[in-house]
Design a protein around this motif. Structure first.
Motif, PDB file in Angstrom:
ATOM      1  N   MET A 112       0.747  -1.262   0.045  1.00 56.86           N
ATOM      2  CA  MET A 112      -0.063   0.171  -0.123  1.00 56.86           C
ATOM      3  C   MET A 112       0.631   0.969  -0.003  1.00 56.86           C
ATOM      4  SD  MET A 112      -2.850   1.623   0.018  1.00 56.86           S
ATOM      5  CE  MET A 112      -3.676   0.068  -0.133  1.00 56.86           C
ATOM      6  N   THR A 113       0.627   2.051  -0.920  1.00 54.66           N
ATOM      7  CA  THR A 113       1.387   3.375  -0.879  1.00 54.66           C
ATOM      8  C   THR A 113       1.203   4.567   0.248  1.00 54.66           C
ATOM      9  OG1 THR A 113       1.231   3.249  -3.447  1.00 54.66           O
ATOM     10  CG2 THR A 113       2.077   5.277  -2.735  1.00 54.66           C
ATOM     11  N   VAL A 114       2.143   4.775   0.485  1.00 52.10           N
ATOM     12  CA  VAL A 114       2.167   5.701   1.593  1.00 52.10           C
ATOM     13  C   VAL A 114       2.533   7.365   1.027  1.00 52.10           C
ATOM     14  CG1 VAL A 114       2.935   6.510   3.751  1.00 52.10           C
ATOM     15  CG2 VAL A 114       2.522   4.231   3.442  1.00 52.10           C
ATOM     16  N   PRO A 115       1.925   8.268   1.304  1.00 47.98           N
ATOM     17  CA  PRO A 115       2.389   9.534   0.666  1.00 47.98           C
ATOM     18  C   PRO A 115       3.586  10.001   0.983  1.00 47.98           C
ATOM     19  CG  PRO A 115       0.281   9.839   1.643  1.00 47.98           C
ATOM     20  CD  PRO A 115       0.603   8.648   2.150  1.00 47.98           C
ATOM     21  N   ALA A 116       4.375  10.590   0.138  1.00 48.39           N
ATOM     22  CA  ALA A 116       5.902  11.048   0.230  1.00 48.39           C
ATOM     23  C   ALA A 116       5.886  12.011   1.411  1.00 48.39           C
ATOM     24  CB  ALA A 116       6.414  11.585  -1.043  1.00 48.39           C
ATOM     25  N   HIS A 117       5.123  12.913   1.632  1.00 44.20           N
ATOM     26  CA  HIS A 117       5.218  13.739   2.506  1.00 44.20           C
ATOM     27  C   HIS A 117       4.940  12.871   4.107  1.00 44.20           C
ATOM     28  CE1 HIS A 117       1.157  13.873   1.705  1.00 44.20           C
ATOM     29  NE2 HIS A 117       0.622  14.063   2.847  1.00 44.20           N
ATOM     30  N   GLU A 118       5.501  13.484   5.056  1.00 44.97           N
ATOM     31  CA  GLU A 118       5.471  12.788   6.355  1.00 44.97           C
ATOM     32  C   GLU A 118       4.078  12.737   6.992  1.00 44.97           C
ATOM     33  OE1 GLU A 118       8.174  11.350   7.065  1.00 44.97           O
ATOM     34  OE2 GLU A 118       7.575  10.562   8.957  1.00 44.97           O
ATOM     35  N   ARG A 119       3.482  11.592   7.425  1.00 43.55           N
ATOM     36  CA  ARG A 119       2.278  11.483   7.848  1.00 43.55           C
ATOM     37  C   ARG A 119       2.444  11.981   9.493  1.00 43.55           C
ATOM     38  NH1 ARG A 119      -1.564  12.703   4.247  1.00 43.55           N
ATOM     39  NH2 ARG A 119      -1.836  11.147   2.746  1.00 43.55           N
ATOM     40  N   THR A 120       1.522  12.188   9.965  1.00 40.02           N
ATOM     41  CA  THR A 120       1.419  12.365  11.696  1.00 40.02           C
ATOM     42  C   THR A 120       1.893  10.723  12.151  1.00 40.02           C
ATOM     43  OG1 THR A 120      -0.319  13.604  11.329  1.00 40.02           O
ATOM     44  CG2 THR A 120       0.200  13.141  13.586  1.00 40.02           C
ATOM     45  N   ALA A 121       2.634  10.937  13.296  1.00 42.52           N
ATOM     46  CA  ALA A 121       3.281   9.813  13.824  1.00 42.52           C
ATOM     47  C   ALA A 121       2.131   8.589  14.046  1.00 42.52           C
ATOM     48  CB  ALA A 121       3.623   9.944  15.195  1.00 42.52           C
ATOM     49  N   ALA A 122       2.781   7.601  13.545  1.00 39.28           N
ATOM     50  CA  ALA A 122       2.046   6.097  13.815  1.00 39.28           C
ATOM     51  C   ALA A 122       2.415   5.432  14.942  1.00 39.28           C
ATOM     52  CB  ALA A 122       2.675   5.193  12.395  1.00 39.28           C
ATOM     53  N   ALA A 123       2.330   6.220  15.805  1.00 36.42           N
ATOM     54  CA  ALA A 123       2.557   5.571  17.314  1.00 36.42           C
ATOM     55  C   ALA A 123       1.397   4.928  17.571  1.00 36.42           C
ATOM     56  CB  ALA A 123       3.175   6.719  18.412  1.00 36.42           C
ATOM     57  N   SER A 124       0.307   5.398  17.406  1.00 37.36           N
ATOM     58  CA  SER A 124      -0.995   4.733  17.744  1.00 37.36           C
ATOM     59  C   SER A 124      -1.085   3.550  17.132  1.00 37.36           C
ATOM     60  CB  SER A 124      -2.235   5.688  17.386  1.00 37.36           C
ATOM     61  OG  SER A 124      -3.321   5.167  17.341  1.00 37.36           O
ATOM     62  N   GLN A 125      -1.797   2.420  17.823  1.00 39.58           N
ATOM     63  CA  GLN A 125      -2.130   1.471  17.503  1.00 39.58           C
ATOM     64  C   GLN A 125      -3.658   1.084  17.333  1.00 39.58           C
ATOM     65  OE1 GLN A 125       0.170  -0.685  16.182  1.00 39.58           O
ATOM     66  NE2 GLN A 125       1.636   1.132  16.355  1.00 39.58           N
ATOM     67  N   GLY A 126      -4.264   2.090  17.369  1.00 35.30           N
ATOM     68  CA  GLY A 126      -5.800   1.711  17.148  1.00 35.30           C
ATOM     69  C   GLY A 126      -6.453   1.828  18.604  1.00 35.30           C
ATOM     70  N   PRO A 127      -7.800   1.754  18.619  1.00 34.06           N
ATOM     71  CA  PRO A 127      -8.658   1.918  19.887  1.00 34.06           C
ATOM     72  C   PRO A 127      -8.060   0.934  20.884  1.00 34.06           C
ATOM     73  CG  PRO A 127     -10.079   1.730  17.686  1.00 34.06           C
ATOM     74  CD  PRO A 127      -8.552   1.457  17.220  1.00 34.06           C
ATOM     75  N   HIS A 144      -2.344   3.942  10.144  1.00 38.02           N
ATOM     76  CA  HIS A 144      -1.210   3.518  10.556  1.00 38.02           C
ATOM     77  C   HIS A 144      -0.922   1.875  10.356  1.00 38.02           C
ATOM     78  CE1 HIS A 144      -3.823   2.403  13.843  1.00 38.02           C
ATOM     79  NE2 HIS A 144      -3.947   3.408  14.232  1.00 38.02           N
ATOM     80  N   GLY A 145      -1.988   1.574   9.934  1.00 32.62           N
ATOM     81  CA  GLY A 145      -2.143  -0.044   9.971  1.00 32.62           C
ATOM     82  C   GLY A 145      -1.523  -0.646   8.655  1.00 32.62           C
ATOM     83  N   TRP A 146      -1.058   0.237   7.635  1.00 34.84           N
ATOM     84  CA  TRP A 146      -0.556  -0.209   6.612  1.00 34.84           C
ATOM     85  C   TRP A 146       1.146  -0.191   7.014  1.00 34.84           C
ATOM     86  CZ3 TRP A 146      -3.692  -1.574   3.355  1.00 34.84           C
ATOM     87  CH2 TRP A 146      -5.067  -0.611   3.261  1.00 34.84           C
ATOM     88  N   ARG A 147       1.567   0.651   7.772  1.00 33.56           N
ATOM     89  CA  ARG A 147       2.985   0.407   8.259  1.00 33.56           C
ATOM     90  C   ARG A 147       3.310  -0.454   9.336  1.00 33.56           C
ATOM     91  NH1 ARG A 147       2.031   5.665   6.906  1.00 33.56           N
ATOM     92  NH2 ARG A 147       0.955   6.429   8.964  1.00 33.56           N
ATOM     93  N   SER A 148       2.428  -0.748  10.111  1.00 33.27           N
ATOM     94  CA  SER A 148       2.540  -1.486  11.635  1.00 33.27           C
ATOM     95  C   SER A 148       2.158  -3.010  11.081  1.00 33.27           C
ATOM     96  CB  SER A 148       1.319  -1.284  12.711  1.00 33.27           C
ATOM     97  OG  SER A 148       0.069  -1.521  11.922  1.00 33.27           O
TER      98      SER A 148
END
Length: 482
Positions: free
Chosen positions: A1-16, A97-101
């Motif tokens: 899954m493609t992620v935008p080139a610009h930096e996304r907000t931190a992916a530290a969250s792991q969901g609900p 964040h699920g794409w990266r985690s």
């Protein structure tokens, strides 16, 4: 899954995060979080929403297929808040964040066709969304309601002709599942013969079956060939307008918007039509008032849109930053699902469930905000026309089983009637002498057909009957001759 080139907000969250003390039951997954694909979701989704509302309030943690974490928005006001705040809750799934985690496998998950990024207006916000949305709106607005009604009436008569002499029918598989697709293929510029195959593919794709990715690939291949055909020979159809619009859509963007219109338009219209037919056939209040003129068919349609939304849950929105919603802490990159059916039933705005709404269109059935469904009036026209034709042809239509025997099939996203068996006095097929000729569709040889295999129970659209004049037509011809 493609992620935008610009930096996304931190992916530290792991969901609900499931709240402490959440009771475990057969519908729960890790941490006691409720599964939206569990047994109860498949048999009693509205009951499940109410239990989630009682336990968590207007926003609840849930699990999607594969125990993918998300928030289900249950409150009416909270749904509108999420749908109208694009800067806080983006429609672009690449924020997730699920794409990266590694929470999901983009190559195998049946969720990907519904929550994955695509080059269409649904996956965009801001100026890019406006550019693509203008093209879609123009492609739909080229058809006036009279023209759509004419197409829908023609196909509705053909479908009724397929069973009217029998004295019985199953209105879901023989009518409601086919009328919207026949109209949509006409508007898209596709051959009518594709209808039966597309019905099967779209239904399996929406419900997230194991073959969802295969159906999606086959559908895209077919639409790619349609775009190629329309480049060579444009017509009066959605595909041609999308290609010629000043927004300058690429062929890939055109193809994905055709997919969007086909999937969203078919599923919602089919479910709406089936639910209205059920109400008209079963409910004595509506059947009596429709016949007596106290409730119009458009009023009945809006009642169904409040009570039984054709899309129960709408994927999805993604938080662009940390925020709070409905008493829950939403983290950057979290996925949110619009609970359209739950929002419509929220007692905060509808204290009496099932109360008559009197033409009120403030429901959430077509979402809200800048991403509100642009084709909702087409869905209404197809539904109005289909029911009108059916009742005019078969005014004595009645349910052939007890109401308690009717059954629904639910998925995470939708709930639809599996069958609506009816009986009526047998009648001769209908022939309209002065029907306007339909524009010729592109030759089937110009398109790649969907896979020929189809389950044995998948219905085939009946072929138009041989010309046969009704008594009314013969009388009209006799009077003209004089």
């Amino acid at each position: 899954m493609t992620v935008p080139a610009h930096e996304r907000t931190a992916a530290a969250s792991q969901g609900p995060t499931p709240p402490p003390g959440c009771p475990a039951h057969s519908d729960t997954g890790p941490g006691g979080v409720t599964r939206l694909y569990g047994p109860t979701a498949g048999t009693d989704p509205m009951g499940l929403y109410e239990r989630l509302r009682a336990a968590h309030g207007p926003v609840a943690p849930v699990l999607l297929d594969g125990d993918v974490r998300a928030w289900l928005v249950l409150g009416y006001l909270e749904n509108r808040d999420v749908a109208t705040r694009a800067t806080q809750f983006s429609r672009d799934p690449r924020y997730w964040h699920g794409w990266r985690s590694g929470e999901i496998d983009p190559n195998t998950s049946p969720l990907v066709p519904l929550i994955g990024w695509r080059p269409d207006c649904v996956s965009a916000d801001g100026e890019e969304h406006q550019r693509l949305r203008r093209a879609v709106t123009a492609s739909l607005d080229q058809f006036d309601h009279r023209g759509i009604r004419r197409h829908a009436a023609r196909f509705a008569h053909q479908l009724v002709d397929g069973f009217c002499e029998r004295g019985s029918a199953e209105l879901v598989s023989e009518f409601a599942e086919h009328l919207p697709m026949l109209v949509l293929t006409q508007l898209l510029g596709m051959p009518d013969a594709y209808g039966p195959q597309l019905v099967h593919a779209c239904r399996d794709l929406i419900k997230g079956s194991e073959d969802a990715l295969t159906h999606n690939a086959n559908l895209l291949r077919t639409l790619e060939q349609l775009v190629t055909s329309k480049r060579a020979m444009p017509g009066h159809d959605i595909a041609s307008v999308l290609m010629d619009h000043p927004a300058g859509l690429t062929d890939d963007e055109v193809m994905h918007h055709l997919r969007l219109i086909l999937l969203a338009g078919y599923e919602t219209t089919t479910n709406l039509l089936a639910n209205v037919l059920r109400m008209v056939v079963i409910d004595p209040r509506f059947r009596g008032t429709l016949a007596g003129g106290h409730m119009t068919l458009p009023e009945a349609v809006e009642q169904v849109l409040w009570d039984e939304p054709p899309l129960m849950v709408c994927p999805g929105r993604w938080a662009t930053g940390d925020t709070s919603l409905g008493g829950q802490d939403i983290k950057a990159g979290d996925m949110l699902l619009l609970g359209l059916a739950a929002g419509n039933a929220d007692q905060a705005i509808r204290p009496t469930p099932g109360a008559r709404v009197h033409h009120n269109r403030a429901h959430l059935s077509f979402s809200a905000g800048t991403h509100e469904c642009p084709g909702q009036d087409i869905a209404r026209v197809i539904t109005h026309t289909g029911v009108d034709v059916l009742l005019a042809r078969l005014p004595d239509v009645d349910l052939s089983v007890r109401e308690e025997e009717l059954d629904w099939r639910s998925s995470t996203w939708t709930r639809h009637l599996t069958a609506l068996p009816v009986v009526f006095a047998p009648r001769a097929p209908y022939v309209e002498e002065d029907a306007d000729p339909m524009p010729a569709p592109p030759p089937p040889s110009a398109l790649v057909p969907l896979p020929p295999e189809r389950p044995a129970h998948d219905p085939v659209v009946p072929a138009p009957p041989a010309p046969r004049l009704s008594l009314w037509a013969r009388l009209t011809r006799f009077l003209r001759a004089r």
